[in-house]
Design a protein around this motif. Structure first.
Motif, PDB file in Angstrom:
ATOM      1  N   VAL A 102       0.853  -1.187   0.000  1.00 53.69           N
ATOM      2  CA  VAL A 102       0.000   0.000   0.000  1.00 53.69           C
ATOM      3  C   VAL A 102       0.886   1.233   0.000  1.00 53.69           C
ATOM      4  CG1 VAL A 102      -1.819   1.256   1.204  1.00 53.69           C
ATOM      5  CG2 VAL A 102      -1.773  -1.259   1.264  1.00 53.69           C
ATOM      6  N   ALA A 103       0.820   1.995  -1.086  1.00 53.08           N
ATOM      7  CA  ALA A 103       1.616   3.223  -1.155  1.00 53.08           C
ATOM      8  C   ALA A 103       1.020   4.277  -0.230  1.00 53.08           C
ATOM      9  CB  ALA A 103       1.637   3.741  -2.600  1.00 53.08           C
ATOM     10  N   LYS A 104       1.875   5.052   0.396  1.00 52.53           N
ATOM     11  CA  LYS A 104       1.414   6.058   1.340  1.00 52.53           C
ATOM     12  C   LYS A 104       0.859   7.263   0.592  1.00 52.53           C
ATOM     13  CE  LYS A 104       2.669   8.283   5.678  1.00 52.53           C
ATOM     14  NZ  LYS A 104       3.717   8.430   6.719  1.00 52.53           N
ATOM     15  N   PRO A 105      -0.422   7.555   0.745  1.00 49.18           N
ATOM     16  CA  PRO A 105      -1.005   8.699   0.019  1.00 49.18           C
ATOM     17  C   PRO A 105      -0.676  10.016   0.717  1.00 49.18           C
ATOM     18  CG  PRO A 105      -2.674   7.648   1.371  1.00 49.18           C
ATOM     19  CD  PRO A 105      -1.417   6.827   1.537  1.00 49.18           C
ATOM     20  N   LYS A 106      -0.957  11.123   0.028  1.00 51.84           N
ATOM     21  CA  LYS A 106      -0.692  12.437   0.606  1.00 51.84           C
ATOM     22  C   LYS A 106      -1.616  12.719   1.794  1.00 51.84           C
ATOM     23  CE  LYS A 106       1.043  14.511  -3.685  1.00 51.84           C
ATOM     24  NZ  LYS A 106       0.832  15.585  -4.696  1.00 51.84           N
ATOM     25  N   ASP A 107      -2.838  12.229   1.702  1.00 51.28           N
ATOM     26  CA  ASP A 107      -3.819  12.485   2.756  1.00 51.28           C
ATOM     27  C   ASP A 107      -4.421  11.159   3.217  1.00 51.28           C
ATOM     28  OD1 ASP A 107      -5.686  13.448   4.491  1.00 51.28           O
ATOM     29  OD2 ASP A 107      -6.695  14.777   3.073  1.00 51.28           O
ATOM     30  N   PRO A 108      -3.697  10.405   4.056  1.00 50.74           N
ATOM     31  CA  PRO A 108      -4.192   9.086   4.473  1.00 50.74           C
ATOM     32  C   PRO A 108      -5.496   9.167   5.266  1.00 50.74           C
ATOM     33  CG  PRO A 108      -2.265   9.722   5.754  1.00 50.74           C
ATOM     34  CD  PRO A 108      -2.390  10.716   4.658  1.00 50.74           C
ATOM     35  N   GLU A 109      -5.682  10.239   6.035  1.00 43.65           N
ATOM     36  CA  GLU A 109      -6.897  10.361   6.838  1.00 43.65           C
ATOM     37  C   GLU A 109      -8.151  10.402   5.956  1.00 43.65           C
ATOM     38  OE1 GLU A 109      -4.249  12.196   7.281  1.00 43.65           O
ATOM     39  OE2 GLU A 109      -3.579  11.918   9.370  1.00 43.65           O
ATOM     40  N   ALA A 110      -8.088  11.187   4.870  1.00 40.74           N
ATOM     41  CA  ALA A 110      -9.249  11.311   3.983  1.00 40.74           C
ATOM     42  C   ALA A 110      -9.556   9.985   3.297  1.00 40.74           C
ATOM     43  CB  ALA A 110      -8.992  12.396   2.943  1.00 40.74           C
ATOM     44  N   LEU A 111      -8.511   9.293   2.815  1.00 44.53           N
ATOM     45  CA  LEU A 111      -8.715   8.010   2.153  1.00 44.53           C
ATOM     46  C   LEU A 111      -9.215   6.966   3.145  1.00 44.53           C
ATOM     47  CD1 LEU A 111      -8.568   6.280  -0.354  1.00 44.53           C
ATOM     48  CD2 LEU A 111      -6.120   5.946   0.061  1.00 44.53           C
ATOM     49  N   TYR A 131      -2.197   5.715   9.029  1.00 45.50           N
ATOM     50  CA  TYR A 131      -1.638   4.978   7.894  1.00 45.50           C
ATOM     51  C   TYR A 131      -1.682   3.477   8.123  1.00 45.50           C
ATOM     52  CZ  TYR A 131       1.433   3.030   4.414  1.00 45.50           C
ATOM     53  OH  TYR A 131       1.921   2.257   3.397  1.00 45.50           O
ATOM     54  N   GLU A 132      -1.410   3.018   9.352  1.00 47.48           N
ATOM     55  CA  GLU A 132      -1.486   1.591   9.655  1.00 47.48           C
ATOM     56  C   GLU A 132      -2.921   1.078   9.488  1.00 47.48           C
ATOM     57  OE1 GLU A 132       2.101   1.012  12.954  1.00 47.48           O
ATOM     58  OE2 GLU A 132       0.093   1.630  13.597  1.00 47.48           O
ATOM     59  N   GLN A 133      -3.889   1.879   9.926  1.00 46.60           N
ATOM     60  CA  GLN A 133      -5.285   1.519   9.716  1.00 46.60           C
ATOM     61  C   GLN A 133      -5.600   1.445   8.226  1.00 46.60           C
ATOM     62  OE1 GLN A 133      -8.187   3.791  12.021  1.00 46.60           O
ATOM     63  NE2 GLN A 133      -6.544   4.465  13.381  1.00 46.60           N
ATOM     64  N   LEU A 134      -5.100   2.436   7.477  1.00 43.88           N
ATOM     65  CA  LEU A 134      -5.346   2.491   6.039  1.00 43.88           C
ATOM     66  C   LEU A 134      -4.756   1.276   5.335  1.00 43.88           C
ATOM     67  CD1 LEU A 134      -6.261   3.946   3.459  1.00 43.88           C
ATOM     68  CD2 LEU A 134      -4.109   5.199   3.495  1.00 43.88           C
ATOM     69  N   ALA A 135      -3.515   0.925   5.678  1.00 41.64           N
ATOM     70  CA  ALA A 135      -2.860  -0.216   5.053  1.00 41.64           C
ATOM     71  C   ALA A 135      -3.619  -1.505   5.346  1.00 41.64           C
ATOM     72  CB  ALA A 135      -1.414  -0.317   5.537  1.00 41.64           C
ATOM     73  N   HIS A 136      -4.030  -1.685   6.600  1.00 42.21           N
ATOM     74  CA  HIS A 136      -4.756  -2.893   6.988  1.00 42.21           C
ATOM     75  C   HIS A 136      -6.107  -2.977   6.276  1.00 42.21           C
ATOM     76  CE1 HIS A 136      -6.254  -6.199   9.388  1.00 42.21           C
ATOM     77  NE2 HIS A 136      -7.284  -5.464   9.790  1.00 42.21           N
ATOM     78  N   LEU A 137      -6.839  -1.871   6.260  1.00 46.33           N
ATOM     79  CA  LEU A 137      -8.162  -1.856   5.643  1.00 46.33           C
ATOM     80  C   LEU A 137      -8.065  -2.047   4.129  1.00 46.33           C
ATOM     81  CD1 LEU A 137     -11.137  -1.562   6.179  1.00 46.33           C
ATOM     82  CD2 LEU A 137     -10.891   0.921   6.097  1.00 46.33           C
ATOM     83  N   THR A 138      -7.053  -1.440   3.514  1.00 36.42           N
ATOM     84  CA  THR A 138      -6.859  -1.595   2.064  1.00 36.42           C
ATOM     85  C   THR A 138      -6.594  -3.056   1.711  1.00 36.42           C
ATOM     86  OG1 THR A 138      -5.957   0.641   1.884  1.00 36.42           O
ATOM     87  CG2 THR A 138      -5.491  -0.872   0.077  1.00 36.42           C
ATOM     88  N   GLN A 139      -5.769  -3.730   2.495  1.00 34.81           N
ATOM     89  CA  GLN A 139      -5.485  -5.142   2.241  1.00 34.81           C
ATOM     90  C   GLN A 139      -6.738  -5.994   2.387  1.00 34.81           C
ATOM     91  OE1 GLN A 139      -2.212  -6.293   4.765  1.00 34.81           O
ATOM     92  NE2 GLN A 139      -0.860  -4.709   3.952  1.00 34.81           N
ATOM     93  N   LEU A 140      -7.562  -5.684   3.380  1.00 37.67           N
ATOM     94  CA  LEU A 140      -8.818  -6.417   3.548  1.00 37.67           C
ATOM     95  C   LEU A 140      -9.730  -6.226   2.341  1.00 37.67           C
ATOM     96  CD1 LEU A 140      -9.717  -5.718   7.301  1.00 37.67           C
ATOM     97  CD2 LEU A 140      -8.808  -7.837   6.315  1.00 37.67           C
TER      98      LEU A 140
END
Length: 257
Positions: A102-111, A131-140
């Motif tokens: 998961v690439a780190k976006p400019k605005d992880p909170e919004a995504l 970002y850790e939440q984002l990476a985990h949720l994206t993988q799911l």
């Protein structure tokens, strides 16, 4: 190096998917009601069939679409296929060992907030960083259901829908047309259209592999004026050049341009 191994793995997996797709096509699993399949004629043939059904007196139309079609379909929805479960889980679906970066976006909170709103049923560890939440949720999300972009996914989705329509409505005097996850079921009687809708809704929601939800529309009566299907307006009695039905792009199609 690592990049070469990853590229070889990707190409091998792609070859396996293409081989499995060709085997399934030869087996004839595709949805005969779907106009997106090769050789079905696309939108032109779809419109012609709608006009023909209207002319034959099939004026009651139920036009639902499947909510989150690809994410909803799990390997268990294809147990009827004579394909080894290991092949289905590791070729048609992402295997458990597949790495997802998961690439780190400019605005992880919004995504992250967008994904939470889009998939409220998926678990999120609020104690971890955004970002850790984002990476985990994206993988799911990526691992959920049929993979987007796979050469197999569209064929499998069509096959599942076609089988459910055949099995659910085989005793009814209805005609079925599909555009992948958009279903169009027409009848000559209103009560039959309601019955077909109830049967398919119950069958899909109660599927043993997990519920398939329909975004349902009201049953349309084409005899009362305009019938809207696939973004086109079908108006009976307003045709020309020997055609009893006038077909024109609907507001959404005109606005899209």
């Amino acid at each position: 190096g690592v990049e070469n191994r990853l590229e070889k793995t990707f190409l091998l997996r792609k070859a396996q998917q293409i081989l499995l797709r060709d085997v399934l096509i030869v087996m004839g699993i595709d949805n005969e009601h779907d106009f997106t399949r090769k050789g079905a004629g696309g939108e032109v043939a779809f419109r012609d069939e709608v006009i023909k059904s209207l002319g034959d007196g099939y004026k009651w139309w139920w036009t639902p679409d499947i909510t989150d079609c690809f994410p909803s379909l799990k390997p268990g929805h294809f147990r009827w296929l004579p394909i080894d479960r290991i092949i289905m889980r590791n070729v048609a679906y992402l295997p458990e060992c597949a790495a997802i970066e998961v690439a780190k976006p400019k605005d992880p909170e919004a995504l992250l907030q967008y994904l939470k709103d889009k998939h409220p049923d998926l678990p999120v560890d609020e104690a971890s960083s955004p970002y850790e939440q984002l990476a985990h949720l994206t993988q799911l999300v990526v691992r959920r259901g049929l993979p987007q972009g796979s050469c197999l996914s569209v064929l499998l989705a069509r096959a599942f829908i076609g089988r459910e329509l055949r099995e659910g409505l085989k005793e009814m005097d209805v005609r079925c047309y599909c555009w992948i996850d958009n279903l169009h079921i027409c009848t000559s009687k209103q009560d039959l259209a309601s019955q077909a809708g109830a049967v398919m809704t119950k069958r899909l929601l109660g599927h043993h592999a997990g519920p398939i939800r329909l975004h349902s529309n009201k049953i349309q009566n084409a005899a009362h004026g305009m019938l809207r299907i696939l973004g086109y307006d079908f108006i009976q009695g307003k045709g020309f050049a020997g055609t009893p039905v006038h077909v024109k792009p609907g507001y959404e199609r005109v606005r899209r341009k």
